[in-house]
Design an enzyme around this catalytic site. Sequence first.
Site, short mmCIF file in Angstrom:
data_model
loop_
_atom_site.label_atom_id
_atom_site.label_comp_id
_atom_site.label_asym_id
_atom_site.label_seq_id
_atom_site.Cartn_x
_atom_site.Cartn_y
_atom_site.Cartn_z
N HIS A 54 0.84 -1.20 0.00
CA HIS A 54 0.00 0.00 0.00
C HIS A 54 0.88 1.25 0.00
CE1 HIS A 54 0.76 -0.80 4.26
NE2 HIS A 54 0.31 0.39 4.59
N ASP A 58 5.83 4.48 5.07
CA ASP A 58 6.71 3.50 5.70
C ASP A 58 6.72 2.16 4.97
OD1 ASP A 58 4.04 3.26 6.60
OD2 ASP A 58 4.64 2.19 8.40
N HIS A 59 5.95 2.05 3.90
CA HIS A 59 5.96 0.85 3.06
C HIS A 59 6.43 1.14 1.64
CE1 HIS A 59 3.68 -1.74 5.95
NE2 HIS A 59 3.34 -0.55 6.39
N ASP A 134 -0.29 -4.35 5.99
CA ASP A 134 -1.07 -3.94 7.15
C ASP A 134 -2.50 -4.47 7.10
OD1 ASP A 134 1.16 -2.65 8.00
OD2 ASP A 134 0.41 -0.61 7.71
N HIS A 173 4.50 -5.09 10.17
CA HIS A 173 4.96 -4.45 11.39
C HIS A 173 5.16 -5.46 12.51
CE1 HIS A 173 4.33 -0.17 10.31
NE2 HIS A 173 3.35 -0.64 9.55
#
Length: 276
Positions: A54, A58-59, A134, A173
């Site tokens: 996505h 942070d991805h 996520d 995560h």
Amino acid sequence: MKVKVIPVLEDNYMYLVIEEHTREAVAVDVAVPKRLLEIVGREGVSLTTVLTTHHHWDHARGNAELARLRPGLAVLGADERICALTRRLVHGEELRFGAIHVRCLLTPGHTSGHMSYFLWEEDCPDPPAVFSGDALSVGGCGLRLESTAQQMYQSLVETLGTLPPETKVFCGHEHTLGNLEFAQKVEPGNDHVRAKLSWAKKRDEDDMPTVPSTLGEELLYNPFLRVAEEPVCKFTGKVAPAEVLEALCRERASFERAAEPLQPQARALLALQWGP
């Protein structure tokens, strides 16, 4: 198929998937490109593709720099907001990297354009793997930000929850302790939650990742996959699965875990391997 588990930032995971015969490699959720390239060089593989779950920074924040450093790199995902995207994927599309098959599974909930990736090899004794970003994590899931509870239910229970139980779950995560503490609040009598939480605490003490889990394990202790179970319904006061899920999301959002922050400096030194 070999998977390198690469902890980065405060609690993120990026992954390097290696096809061991062709030495082709695929990266998942590139947040720190130079760290990834160090491992690519160490492994002696050819990085050809990035799969992004996505668009959140942070991805996906490393995509542009990685594409600059590796001209011709394919950056794939389902959301036009993904940085440096070269081709947009659709639900059910299949890709091939040597012997590795990839099925693209649209899993809205955390974001509307979230894609999970199911990987397997034909005639291989090793279990398949899903890179769930996520959408699904160990003992929990990401916050519902852009989709309806019904869409999130379909993503978790109908799309991911019906994969083979031996599927290895590689999430985005390290949120396992907080997830399982919440799961214990939802189902205080669940022995599977209690055992997994005890194990996760030991892993945390040793500064070791809790990924991967398996889908079969998740079905035993992850409340977001257990929305039809009586104790979970009782906790939420709801019966319809999507309403149970929506209530769980509200409760989880307000649940705070009092814990020491992770140490990014220590985690950045780790690069662990799953596979032969």
